[in-house]
Design an enzyme around this catalytic site. Structure first.
Site, PDB file in Angstrom:
ATOM      1  N   ASP A   1       0.822  -1.223   0.000  1.00 30.63           N
ATOM      2  CA  ASP A   1       0.000   0.000   0.000  1.00 30.63           C
ATOM      3  C   ASP A   1       0.852   1.268   0.000  1.00 30.63           C
ATOM      4  OD1 ASP A   1      -3.179  -0.814   1.656  1.00 30.63           O
ATOM      5  OD2 ASP A   1      -2.210  -1.580  -0.137  1.00 30.63           O
TER       6      ASP A   1
ATOM      7  N   HIS B   1      -3.519  -2.435  -2.505  1.00 29.92           N
ATOM      8  CA  HIS B   1      -3.645  -1.271  -3.378  1.00 29.92           C
ATOM      9  C   HIS B   1      -2.628  -1.266  -4.506  1.00 29.92           C
ATOM     10  CE1 HIS B   1      -6.782   1.410  -1.652  1.00 29.92           C
ATOM     11  NE2 HIS B   1      -6.631   0.584  -0.635  1.00 29.92           N
TER      12      HIS B   1
END
Lengths: 652, 162
Positions: free
Chosen positions: A199, A232
């Site tokens: 992320d 992500h």
């Protein structure tokens, strides 16, 4: 006289003692209530964040649905199919070498092969808010990919007393946090190794800068800077959570090329790191079926996106049960089920294993349950942790993925550590960031920090107010986007049409319509007017706040729906708009809307949509500038300056 | 009669929901327990103002036989419901608070110096921790005069809370 004075003195000191106790008692109460308000605000942020992530699964369903049905409506293949099959040809080095860096370019110029001088150069340049030229971005990504391809799924690392390792969690584009970590803990080097646990991008404003610093550091110290993939690091997530937008904004000409490169780049990031053969570092967590031996062997680069599960490419659309269901269905407990395994995708069970690693969360409850909050991965209990750790002879799991007020949290009896490195993640002062230093034989050492500007001089009350106001504002916008449904529910309960409801009934409506498990009673005073009898004036939530209608003719239900689904519509639009021009044809728009409507069961009639489509095509050239259209839908707060969509993290 | 029992039951049901809502916010692991150190905050967030001593006794009442560092909801709920029903630990009214400051302001100046405040709060009664003292000072002390005008301070706090 002597007796008198001493007894007066005693009496006086008793009185002053009582006074002191009163003040202390009162202040502690005040302080505790502030702390509670801050906790409530964070709960709001958490709930909204996870509810959003759950929407991703809806989208996943929708994509499959669109893929199945789109070819009925249009003869030729559209960009969406390309997206699904997504077999990128090996990009040649020549691709970016041709990209000239003009003499006029004032930004940092990297010299390959990179050295630590380049790291310093980049840090200074980014501190000065410069943008790295696309040529270098692409070169860095390609070089990094080249090295990553040679690495196994799990990097094995050893520590020693002279070589402790630092593990950092989510950064989410927060460049200031990365600067602070390097300032406090030193730059990466042969004697100062780091693990960055996923992320790196999305939500923050400097995702590309963070990614570049990490990649360049990796290229200089490939054996001492370790990157794990996070949920992500996924091009579909980027479409929704801001990284795609950031790239297209900063790199207007070459953004598309960078995005295409990123799609493949992400898939080469390792799944995890194992430290001293006893600590497993992965982004999300585990499940009861986690099999590290299998995970060592999977072809990780076939894991394109969480929203593109393995599916069979079925040319004819007969739902032939012999071949299994085409696409994706939601199983009984909300887990994504997929079928089929074409050669460029992972087999289903391997795909699920990776999803569990990237998406799961630890919880106190024993057992393993589908992660209904996020819609992917699971909730795993302390028994699962013990079982998996024992099975693979490990001692601890370090993971990230969840924002914690103190930047870190220890659970499952010390066997699971969450480390989160993006401070002020939701809002100024919402949380600290942290990193952890490890050395075999020693206890882990945690370091906390918080990026602040002038806020360090704010009082406790001011800081809590900022977080609280931000959370309440976002919550009120959620309410506005469901205004019609909410009012319907309220009026249904309000038999006497008095405009008022008891708090319990109001709370019940709020929870069922918004689908958010929040302490509504405690929050009620922030959201709505309450009369002396404790009854809620339910319409008062909707005063002073409205969605700005870009088109007068649009009715409120349509406006609310478009506002509510704007993120999803934006993703779908971006998926159709493969050349990232910001334009789609009228026909594509109508088709998209038709599919969207039938899938989401939204009751807006075609004439309304046609009207909007026609109006949006302002220059009558048959194409719609969708980004402009979406920008028009923002919420107006009556007593504030208008808030543009880019301003809210959660709305990106 | 039946009416009254009904109303009482509704009141209790409402209290239960309110207590549950406040408890859940601190239940980080979603397993119906909270860290014992958060109990004071939870009780106070529900509008009650027990002293540290009273809090101590409450915790002893709701803790496990063998203290685990965690409080279970099943033990917390009945005790907290009773506190709410009996309206125990009511918050301090503004005028009583003002009077308390006035008592400490023996010279009737309308203010207390920073040092005086620190001395009282950290050496007497149920002493403040350093963190509590720093936080109170940050909002209360006027940096120019290095003193707290307690009347203004109280008014400001009251506005803060509303």
């Amino acid at each position: 006289m002597g007796c008198n004075t001493s007894s007066t003195r005693i009496k006086n000191s008793q009185i002053s003692l009582r006074a002191v106790l009163i003040i202390q008692n009162w202040y502690r109460g005040y302080r505790a209530r502030l702390k509670a308000r801050r906790h409530f605000a964070l709960t709001i942020f958490h709930s909204l964040e996870y509810a959003d992530e759950q929407d991703q699964i809806q989208l996943c369903n929708f994509f499959s649905f669109m893929l199945e049905n789109y070819t009925h409506i249009r003869k030729e293949e559209i960009g969406l199919n390309q997206l699904a099959d997504s077999k990128l040809d090996m990009r040649d080095k020549q691709d970016y070498v041709d990209l000239d860096v003009p003499d006029s370019y004032q930004g940092p110029r990297l010299q390959f092969p990179l050295t630590c001088a380049d790291i310093d150069l980049l840090l200074e340049a980014f501190k000065g808010k410069q943008i790295l030229h696309a040529h270098y971005v692409l070169e860095v990504l390609f070089e990094t990919m080249k090295l990553l391809k040679q690495m196994p799924n799990f990097t094995q690392v050893q520590t020693s007393p002279s070589k402790e390792i630092t593990v950092c969690g989510d950064l989410h584009g927060n460049l200031d946090d990365l600067f602070l970590i390097f300032y406090k803990n030193g730059l990466p080097s042969g004697s100062n190794p780091y693990v960055f646990n996923g992320d790196f991008v999305d939500r923050g404003r400097n995702s590309i800068e963070v990614l570049m610093i990490l990649c360049v550091s990796f290229l200089v110290y490939p054996n001492d800077l370790h990157l794990n993939r996070g949920n992500h690091e996924d091009y579909m997530m980027n479409l929704r959570y801001g990284f795609t937008k950031e790239i297209l904004h900063k790199y207007k000409i070459h953004g598309k090329k960078i995005l295409q490169t990123l799609e493949e780049f992400y898939t080469w990031l390792p799944i995890g790191t194992i430290i001293d053969n006893e600590i497993l570092v992965v982004h999300g967590g585990i499940s009861e079926t986690t099999d590290l031996n299998l995970l060592h062997r999977v072809e990780r680069n076939k894991m394109k996106s969480v929203l593109m599960p393995p599916r069979e490419i079925n040319k004819d659309h007969s739902s032939d049960s012999k071949h299994g269901n085409v696409g994706v269905t939601i199983g009984a407990h909300g887990r994504i089920k997929a079928s089929g395994c074409p050669s460029e995708h992972l087999p289903k069970h391997e795909w699920e294993q990776v999803i569990d690693i990237l998406w799961s969360d630890p919880r106190g409850k024993k057992g393993c349950f589908p992660n209904t909050g996020r819609g992917g991965g699971c909730y795993f209990g302390p028994d699962i942790t013990s079982k998996i750790l024992n099975k693979f002879q490990l001692k601890m799991i370090i993971r990230s993925h969840e924002c914690k007020p103190e930047g870190y949290e220890i659970c499952h009896g010390g066997k699971v550590v969450t480390i989160f490195s993006a401070s002020n993640y939701y809002e100024e002062d919402s949380n600290r960031g942290a990193y952890v230093k490890l050395c075999s034989g020693k206890n882990p050492l945690f370091f906390q920090y918080q990026v602040t500007d002038a806020t360090c001089f704010h009082t406790l009350h001011q800081r809590v107010s900022t977080v609280e106001n931000s959370a309440i504002k976002i919550l009120r916008e959620r309410m506005i986007s469901r205004k019609t449904d909410l009012i319907c529910a309220f009026q249904h309960q309000d038999r006497r049409k008095s405009g008022k409801l008891p708090v319990s009934q109001w709370a019940f409506c709020m929870e069922s319509i918004l689908g958010l498990n929040l302490p509504w009673r405690s929050l009620s005073s922030n959201l709505v007017i309450i009369d002396q009898n404790g009854n809620v004036e339910y319409m008062s939530s909707f005063q002073n706040i409205q969605i700005e209608k870009p088109i007068q003719e649009a009715n409120s239900a349509l406006v609310e729906t478009l506002y509510r689904y704007r993120s999803d519509l934006e993703i779908i639009f971006n998926a159709i708009d493969t050349d990232h021009s910001g334009l789609i044809s009228m026909e594509e728009f109508r088709t998209m809307w038709k599919l969207f409507r039938s899938h989401y069961n939204v009751h807006i009639d075609d004439s309304q949509v046609n009207k909007i489509a026609n109006i949006m095509d302002l220059n009558r050239d048959g194409s719609i500038d969708f980004t402009e259209f979406l920008k028009a839908f923002y919420v107006v707060h009556k007593y504030e300056t208008t808030m543009k969509p880019e301003d809210t993290n959660l709305d990106t | 009669m039946a009416d009254e029992t009904d109303r009482e039951e509704t009141v209790v049901a409402e209290f239960h929901k309110k207590i549950k809502g406040a408890f859940e916010v601190f239940d980080h692991e979603s397993n119906n327990t909270v860290d014992v150190r958060e109990i004071g905050t939870i009780i106070r967030s529900l509008g009650c103002c027990p002293s540290e001593g009273e809090l101590h006794d409450l915790i002893a009442e709701i803790e496990e036989e063998e203290p685990t560092g965690y409080i279970r909801f099943e033990k917390f709920l009945p005790v907290m419901t009773e506190i709410l029903l009996e309206r125990r630990y009511r918050p301090i009214p503004e005028d009583v608070l003002l009077r308390a400051f006035e008592v400490l302001d023996t010279a009737n100046r309308g203010f207390l110096t920073k040092d005086e405040l620190i001395k009282y709060m950290t050496e007497e009664g149920e002493p403040f921790s350093q963190e509590e003292m720093e936080e109170m000072l940050s909002a209360a002390i006027d940096p120019e005069s290095n003193s707290i005008n307690y009347k203004d301070y109280i008014s400001m706090m009251v506005i803060d809370e509303n």
